[in-house]
Design a protein around this motif. Structure first.
Motif, PDB file in Angstrom:
ATOM      1  N   LEU A  49       0.816  -1.207   0.000  1.00 23.15           N
ATOM      2  CA  LEU A  49       0.000   0.000   0.000  1.00 23.15           C
ATOM      3  C   LEU A  49       0.853   1.261   0.000  1.00 23.15           C
ATOM      4  O   LEU A  49       0.446   2.299  -0.518  1.00 23.15           O
ATOM      5  N   THR A  50       2.056   1.183   0.546  1.00 25.40           N
ATOM      6  CA  THR A  50       2.951   2.349   0.550  1.00 25.40           C
ATOM      7  C   THR A  50       3.281   2.761  -0.881  1.00 25.40           C
ATOM      8  O   THR A  50       3.197   3.939  -1.240  1.00 25.40           O
ATOM      9  N   ASP A  51       3.638   1.789  -1.710  1.00 28.01           N
ATOM     10  CA  ASP A  51       3.927   2.087  -3.104  1.00 28.01           C
ATOM     11  C   ASP A  51       2.685   2.582  -3.825  1.00 28.01           C
ATOM     12  O   ASP A  51       2.740   3.533  -4.608  1.00 28.01           O
ATOM     13  N   PHE A  52       1.574   1.959  -3.557  1.00 32.13           N
ATOM     14  CA  PHE A  52       0.334   2.321  -4.232  1.00 32.13           C
ATOM     15  C   PHE A  52      -0.073   3.761  -3.922  1.00 32.13           C
ATOM     16  O   PHE A  52      -0.427   4.525  -4.822  1.00 32.13           O
ATOM     17  N   MET A  53       0.021   4.154  -2.671  1.00 27.95           N
ATOM     18  CA  MET A  53      -0.425   5.490  -2.286  1.00 27.95           C
ATOM     19  C   MET A  53       0.563   6.563  -2.740  1.00 27.95           C
ATOM     20  O   MET A  53       0.189   7.709  -2.958  1.00 27.95           O
ATOM     21  N   GLY A  54       1.853   6.222  -2.882  1.00 25.25           N
ATOM     22  CA  GLY A  54       2.832   7.228  -3.267  1.00 25.25           C
ATOM     23  C   GLY A  54       2.755   7.597  -4.736  1.00 25.25           C
ATOM     24  O   GLY A  54       2.753   8.780  -5.093  1.00 25.25           O
ATOM     25  N   MET A  55       2.710   6.611  -5.611  1.00 26.30           N
ATOM     26  CA  MET A  55       2.692   6.851  -7.052  1.00 26.30           C
ATOM     27  C   MET A  55       1.729   5.860  -7.699  1.00 26.30           C
ATOM     28  O   MET A  55       2.150   4.870  -8.298  1.00 26.30           O
ATOM     29  N   PRO A  56       0.427   6.086  -7.576  1.00 21.16           N
ATOM     30  CA  PRO A  56      -0.547   5.072  -7.988  1.00 21.16           C
ATOM     31  C   PRO A  56      -0.498   4.700  -9.461  1.00 21.16           C
ATOM     32  O   PRO A  56      -0.566   3.521  -9.806  1.00 21.16           O
ATOM     33  N   THR A  57      -0.391   5.686 -10.382  1.00 22.71           N
ATOM     34  CA  THR A  57      -0.430   5.314 -11.793  1.00 22.71           C
ATOM     35  C   THR A  57       0.817   4.533 -12.196  1.00 22.71           C
ATOM     36  O   THR A  57       0.730   3.583 -12.980  1.00 22.71           O
ATOM     37  N   LEU A  58       1.963   4.906 -11.657  1.00 17.50           N
ATOM     38  CA  LEU A  58       3.186   4.170 -11.975  1.00 17.50           C
ATOM     39  C   LEU A  58       3.122   2.754 -11.407  1.00 17.50           C
ATOM     40  O   LEU A  58       3.441   1.774 -12.081  1.00 17.50           O
ATOM     41  N   PHE A  59       2.685   2.655 -10.169  1.00 24.70           N
ATOM     42  CA  PHE A  59       2.579   1.353  -9.509  1.00 24.70           C
ATOM     43  C   PHE A  59       1.625   0.432 -10.257  1.00 24.70           C
ATOM     44  O   PHE A  59       1.943  -0.722 -10.570  1.00 24.70           O
ATOM     45  N   LEU A  60       0.444   0.944 -10.585  1.00 28.23           N
ATOM     46  CA  LEU A  60      -0.560   0.120 -11.254  1.00 28.23           C
ATOM     47  C   LEU A  60      -0.135  -0.224 -12.682  1.00 28.23           C
ATOM     48  O   LEU A  60      -0.361  -1.347 -13.151  1.00 28.23           O
ATOM     49  N   ALA A  61       0.494   0.737 -13.367  1.00 23.57           N
ATOM     50  CA  ALA A  61       0.938   0.478 -14.736  1.00 23.57           C
ATOM     51  C   ALA A  61       2.010  -0.600 -14.771  1.00 23.57           C
ATOM     52  O   ALA A  61       1.966  -1.509 -15.618  1.00 23.57           O
ATOM     53  N   GLU A  62       2.968  -0.520 -13.862  1.00 27.35           N
ATOM     54  CA  GLU A  62       4.020  -1.533 -13.829  1.00 27.35           C
ATOM     55  C   GLU A  62       3.463  -2.904 -13.464  1.00 27.35           C
ATOM     56  O   GLU A  62       3.898  -3.932 -14.007  1.00 27.35           O
ATOM     57  N   ALA A  63       2.498  -2.917 -12.555  1.00 22.94           N
ATOM     58  CA  ALA A  63       1.861  -4.186 -12.198  1.00 22.94           C
ATOM     59  C   ALA A  63       1.135  -4.777 -13.406  1.00 22.94           C
ATOM     60  O   ALA A  63       1.172  -5.989 -13.641  1.00 22.94           O
ATOM     61  N   TYR A  64       0.482  -3.916 -14.190  1.00 22.53           N
ATOM     62  CA  TYR A  64      -0.208  -4.389 -15.393  1.00 22.53           C
ATOM     63  C   TYR A  64       0.797  -4.880 -16.432  1.00 22.53           C
ATOM     64  O   TYR A  64       0.612  -5.942 -17.049  1.00 22.53           O
ATOM     65  N   ASP A 354      -0.176  -0.726 -25.022  1.00 20.42           N
ATOM     66  CA  ASP A 354      -1.631  -0.864 -25.056  1.00 20.42           C
ATOM     67  C   ASP A 354      -2.258  -0.053 -23.930  1.00 20.42           C
ATOM     68  O   ASP A 354      -3.230   0.684 -24.135  1.00 20.42           O
ATOM     69  N   LEU A 355      -1.681  -0.177 -22.747  1.00 19.50           N
ATOM     70  CA  LEU A 355      -2.190   0.579 -21.605  1.00 19.50           C
ATOM     71  C   LEU A 355      -2.044   2.080 -21.823  1.00 19.50           C
ATOM     72  O   LEU A 355      -2.944   2.859 -21.490  1.00 19.50           O
ATOM     73  N   TYR A 356      -0.920   2.493 -22.374  1.00 14.49           N
ATOM     74  CA  TYR A 356      -0.677   3.916 -22.648  1.00 14.49           C
ATOM     75  C   TYR A 356      -1.743   4.486 -23.576  1.00 14.49           C
ATOM     76  O   TYR A 356      -2.324   5.547 -23.305  1.00 14.49           O
ATOM     77  N   LEU A 357      -2.030   3.798 -24.673  1.00 17.70           N
ATOM     78  CA  LEU A 357      -3.034   4.297 -25.618  1.00 17.70           C
ATOM     79  C   LEU A 357      -4.411   4.360 -24.977  1.00 17.70           C
ATOM     80  O   LEU A 357      -5.156   5.340 -25.146  1.00 17.70           O
ATOM     81  N   LEU A 358      -4.772   3.331 -24.215  1.00 12.90           N
ATOM     82  CA  LEU A 358      -6.080   3.304 -23.550  1.00 12.90           C
ATOM     83  C   LEU A 358      -6.183   4.368 -22.470  1.00 12.90           C
ATOM     84  O   LEU A 358      -7.220   5.026 -22.320  1.00 12.90           O
ATOM     85  N   ALA A 359      -5.116   4.543 -21.688  1.00 14.75           N
ATOM     86  CA  ALA A 359      -5.134   5.529 -20.606  1.00 14.75           C
ATOM     87  C   ALA A 359      -5.236   6.941 -21.162  1.00 14.75           C
ATOM     88  O   ALA A 359      -5.935   7.799 -20.599  1.00 14.75           O
ATOM     89  N   CYS A 360      -4.565   7.195 -22.295  1.00 15.72           N
ATOM     90  CA  CYS A 360      -4.662   8.516 -22.912  1.00 15.72           C
ATOM     91  C   CYS A 360      -6.069   8.768 -23.439  1.00 15.72           C
ATOM     92  O   CYS A 360      -6.634   9.856 -23.250  1.00 15.72           O
ATOM     93  N   ALA A 361      -6.642   7.769 -24.084  1.00 21.33           N
ATOM     94  CA  ALA A 361      -8.021   7.911 -24.568  1.00 21.33           C
ATOM     95  C   ALA A 361      -8.963   8.183 -23.405  1.00 21.33           C
ATOM     96  O   ALA A 361      -9.873   9.027 -23.494  1.00 21.33           O
ATOM     97  N   ALA A 362      -8.743   7.484 -22.296  1.00 22.26           N
ATOM     98  CA  ALA A 362      -9.581   7.676 -21.111  1.00 22.26           C
ATOM     99  C   ALA A 362      -9.412   9.074 -20.528  1.00 22.26           C
ATOM    100  O   ALA A 362     -10.381   9.695 -20.071  1.00 22.26           O
ATOM    101  N   SER A 363      -8.199   9.573 -20.530  1.00 20.78           N
ATOM    102  CA  SER A 363      -7.946  10.902 -19.975  1.00 20.78           C
ATOM    103  C   SER A 363      -8.647  11.982 -20.793  1.00 20.78           C
ATOM    104  O   SER A 363      -9.210  12.935 -20.247  1.00 20.78           O
ATOM    105  N   PHE A 364      -8.632  11.830 -22.122  1.00 17.29           N
ATOM    106  CA  PHE A 364      -9.373  12.774 -22.960  1.00 17.29           C
ATOM    107  C   PHE A 364     -10.880  12.609 -22.750  1.00 17.29           C
ATOM    108  O   PHE A 364     -11.616  13.586 -22.673  1.00 17.29           O
ATOM    109  N   GLU A 365     -11.335  11.353 -22.653  1.00 16.95           N
ATOM    110  CA  GLU A 365     -12.771  11.111 -22.461  1.00 16.95           C
ATOM    111  C   GLU A 365     -13.268  11.736 -21.161  1.00 16.95           C
ATOM    112  O   GLU A 365     -14.356  12.315 -21.108  1.00 16.95           O
ATOM    113  N   ALA A 366     -12.456  11.652 -20.121  1.00 10.85           N
ATOM    114  CA  ALA A 366     -12.854  12.197 -18.823  1.00 10.85           C
ATOM    115  C   ALA A 366     -12.712  13.717 -18.761  1.00 10.85           C
ATOM    116  O   ALA A 366     -13.222  14.349 -17.829  1.00 10.85           O
ATOM    117  N   GLY A 367     -12.031  14.305 -19.739  1.00  6.32           N
ATOM    118  CA  GLY A 367     -11.834  15.753 -19.733  1.00  6.32           C
ATOM    119  C   GLY A 367     -10.654  16.208 -18.908  1.00  6.32           C
ATOM    120  O   GLY A 367     -10.504  17.407 -18.647  1.00  6.32           O
TER     121      GLY A 367
END
Length: 395
Positions: A49-64, A354-367
């Motif tokens: 949880l320490t890693d997750f709370m510090g840098m969540p997108t990096l942590f989750l992306a690397e896990a994926y 694949d994650l990068y392209l999807l995450a970017c599309a999501a970021s634009f979709e969310a505004g």
């Protein structure tokens, strides 16, 4: 362990505004939200949880990337939901500040290295999923059914038409990519075009295209930093998807160079990713694996730099929906060649992109982020332009 599981369980219960299911490392599955889950997250190992709370997108992306997390269902919808629910949590990550390239600046050597790390992966990689124009920036869809190739061509025409460019004028394209804009400018608009890039792969690709088309007398391409260009004044400047690479501390210099390179009453069309609110700043996943040294400014920053440089605004157009659609098509293309990428680059790399392209599309979709086209003049706004915006669409 029980406490960590409880904290993670609570975090996941508040992370999304769509129903999801999560299978934990112990095999137990929990459902969050009401209704049929739109995505299923599988946690294949226990996380810190320490890693997750510090840098969540990096942590989750690397896990994926490493298959410690798997996602079944609509990945883009899942990420969009997370951005809608807790966008600031995912974009303002204080734990990452000490690792950012913002800390070491953006010297010309560092900028060259950053560009090389992304654009010089190899032309063959980008050919697999870009359209035949080899355009790696937001397209312009005139209808919902417009193909990606036609939309990329329309984007180039939209830019050159906005400039109200006249035959015989000189055009500079800062960050010319694989050359479609400068080739179109020379062939269809009668312009003398100059392109600059720091990518060796792009440079040699564009030079060959120009030679094959017999356009050496109309187009010059330089492998150089835009700050070092010595090739005279220009009637028009274009820069598409470039300022995101210059760094926060160099944005003022970037717009000052645009001013310096323009003739009096010359115009520039600056197109790039821009935040409508606070801006996306620096994301640790994007910084580490995709665009080292990148920075996404907000609209207020850009307008301030435009004013400080002595330029005046002629037009400002958001294209958020266009980039979302562009990325969705890119990702659909990418999935068709995913196994080829795995073979060439390895599975973690393939999953990362694949994650990068999807995450970017999501970021634009969310505004969270937008694409803005800034039309500016070195002189009084609207100088030598028609009175209305109708001219932008005459072609």
């Amino acid at each position: 362990m029980v406490l960590e599981k409880a904290i993670l369980n609570r975090a996941l219960s508040q992370a999304f505004d769509i129903p999801v299911s999560v299978t934990y490392w112990n095999g137990k599955t929990e459902n969050y939200g009401e209704g049929l889950p739109q995505a299923h997250i599988k946690l294949n190992k226990k996380f810190s949880l320490t890693d997750f709370m510090g840098m969540p997108t990096l942590f989750l992306a690397e896990a994926y990337m490493n298959e410690d997390i798997d996602i079944e269902g609509d990945v883009q919808a899942l990420i969009t939901s997370a951005y809608r629910k807790s966008g600031s949590f995912l974009t303002d990550q204080s734990g990452f500040k000490g690792l950012s390239k913002l800390m070491h600046g953006h010297s010309q050597k560092e900028t060259r290295e950053d560009i090389h790390s992304h654009y010089d992966i190899g032309n063959d990689f980008y050919k697999k999923w870009l359209d035949p124009t080899m355009t790696y920036s937001c397209a312009y869809f005139e209808t919902e059914d417009t193909s990606l190739e036609d939309a990329q061509k329309a984007k180039v025409h939209h830019i050159l038409d906005k400039l109200n460019s006249q035959t015989g004028g000189r055009l500079l394209d800062i960050g010319c990519g694989w050359g479609t804009l400068i080739i179109t400018a020379a062939q269809e608009y009668g312009l003398e075009a100059v392109g600059v890039t720091l990518s060796e792969e792009q440079y040699y690709f564009v030079r060959k295209r120009v030679e094959d088309l017999g356009l050496e007398d109309k187009i010059k391409v330089y492998l150089t930093d835009y700050r070092d260009l010595k090739d005279g004044d220009f009637d028009y400047i274009t820069s598409v998807g470039m300022f995101e690479h210059v760094g926060k501390e160099n944005l003022g210099m970037y717009f000052q160079k645009v001013y310096d390179y323009l003739k009096p009453n010359g115009r520039a069309l600056i197109h790039g990713i821009t935040g409508q609110h606070y801006g996306a700043g620096v994301d640790p996943f994007i910084e580490k694996y995709i665009f080292p040294g990148g920075y996404i400014p907000n609209v207020a920053e850009q307008v301030n730099h435009i004013m400080t440089a002595g330029l005046q605004l002629d037009d400002l157009e958001p294209l958020r929906r266009h980039y979302q659609k562009t990325l969705e098509i890119w990702d659909a293309n990418y999935k068709k060649v995913f196994d080829e990428v795995v073979k060439d680059m390895g599975k973690p790399f393939a999953r990362m992109w694949d994650l990068y392209l999807l995450a970017c599309a999501a970021s634009f979709e969310a505004g969270n982020i937008d694409v803005i086209q800034f039309l500016v003049t070195k002189g009084a706004s609207g100088q030598n332009l028609p009175l209305t915006r109708d001219y932008m669409y005459k072609n």
